[in-house]
Design an enzyme around this catalytic site. Structure first.
Site, PDB file in Angstrom:
ATOM      1  N   GLY A  77       0.815  -1.208   0.000  1.00 28.00           N
ATOM      2  CA  GLY A  77       0.000   0.000   0.000  1.00 28.00           C
ATOM      3  C   GLY A  77       0.846   1.254   0.000  1.00 28.00           C
ATOM      4  N   THR A  78       2.152   1.094   0.121  1.00 29.28           N
ATOM      5  CA  THR A  78       3.086   2.208   0.038  1.00 29.28           C
ATOM      6  C   THR A  78       3.147   2.713  -1.400  1.00 29.28           C
ATOM      7  OG1 THR A  78       4.388   1.172   1.788  1.00 29.28           O
ATOM      8  CG2 THR A  78       5.466   2.902   0.515  1.00 29.28           C
ATOM      9  N   PHE A 105      -6.320   1.511  -1.609  1.00 30.80           N
ATOM     10  CA  PHE A 105      -7.067   0.273  -1.413  1.00 30.80           C
ATOM     11  C   PHE A 105      -8.499   0.508  -0.962  1.00 30.80           C
ATOM     12  CE2 PHE A 105      -2.808  -1.330  -1.620  1.00 30.80           C
ATOM     13  CZ  PHE A 105      -2.948  -2.574  -2.223  1.00 30.80           C
ATOM     14  N   HIS A 133      -4.067  15.877   1.996  1.00 31.54           N
ATOM     15  CA  HIS A 133      -3.702  14.827   2.944  1.00 31.54           C
ATOM     16  C   HIS A 133      -3.078  15.437   4.196  1.00 31.54           C
ATOM     17  CE1 HIS A 133      -4.184  12.147  -0.554  1.00 31.54           C
ATOM     18  NE2 HIS A 133      -4.332  11.181   0.344  1.00 31.54           N
ATOM     19  N   LYS A 137       2.337  13.107   5.338  1.00 33.44           N
ATOM     20  CA  LYS A 137       2.440  12.369   4.072  1.00 33.44           C
ATOM     21  C   LYS A 137       3.571  12.970   3.253  1.00 33.44           C
ATOM     22  CE  LYS A 137      -0.186  10.762   0.048  1.00 33.44           C
ATOM     23  NZ  LYS A 137       0.243   9.358   0.243  1.00 33.44           N
TER      24      LYS A 137
END
Length: 226
Positions: A77-78, A105, A133, A137
């Site tokens: 998921g990186t 995801f 975000h 991040k």
């Protein structure tokens, strides 16, 4: 099933929590315990159905190399590592491992991707993307925003799609796709209220890839099989 979660950040911790809620066994390694993928050995991965990576781009590449070289399965998921994607796919096929990767995801975001493809078919519109975000991040634009841009440009190769990025507080993730003409403006928007949607999707992805043979898949290709 037994999952090994790499990363004890906000999303990685939630992935572990949801996996346990769904009845799975879970082990967790933070980055200090797994420097340069040193903990990803045959004995560590024995009995593990899938590894789930939520670390950072550099660590993810090292983790993938280690896991795939042993013929094991990994969900990544990186983001920010896709320059190495071709090499990771080749390694998965050569060593009998399985790689499932994605910029997002969340099932809701997967629907956003498909709606964006429909929106991009409109004639006479210019397109732009805005994403927000949390301040921690590191990559900007987000992987999701880059995927949205890629989707639009796959349909309209000559489109100049601007992407604006914002980093604000603990924002969970907001993406807005805008199509503008002289006549009207259309917007598609996904605003994550929590990180749970991302984490749940990653666990479901791990459940899926644990049952697959050797190969590599983008989550966009298989999410409707979950």
């Amino acid at each position: 099933m037994l999952f090994l979660v790499l990363g004890k950040g906000k999303t990685g911790s939630l992935v572990a929590e949801i996996a346990r809620e769904r009845g799975h066994g879970v082990r967790v390694l933070d980055m200090a315990e797994n420097r340069s993928a040193s903990a990803l050995t045959g004995p560590t991965l024995a009995g593990v159905d899938a590894v789930i990576d939520f670390t950072n781009a550099d660590a993810a590449v090292e983790n993938m190399r280690a896991v795939l070289a042993l013929g094991c399965r990994i969900v990544v998921g990186t983001t920010g590592w896709y320059g190495q994607l071709a090499a990771m796919k080749e390694l998965a096929h050569r060593r009998g491992g399985a790689l499932l990767y994605g910029t997002n995801f969340s099932i809701g975001v997967q629907k956003l991707f498909r709606l964006t493809a429909e929106l991009a078919q409109l004639d006479g519109y210019s397109f732009s993307i805005e994403e927000t975000h949390h301040t921690s991040k590191l990559d900007a634009p987000s992987g999701t925003a880059l995927t949205l841009k890629e989707i639009i440009q796959s349909i309209r190769p000559k489109a100049d799609v601007s992407v604006a990025s914002h980093r604000v507080g603990d924002a969970k993730g907001e993406h807005v796709v805008t199509a503008k003409s002289d006549i009207d403006v259309l917007e598609l928007r996904h605003d994550a209220a929590t990180r749970r949607g991302f984490a749940l999707g990653a666990v479901r992805a791990a459940e899926w890839v644990a049952k697959q043979g050797a190969g590599a898949w983008d989550f966009r290709e298989i999410f409707n099989q979950l």
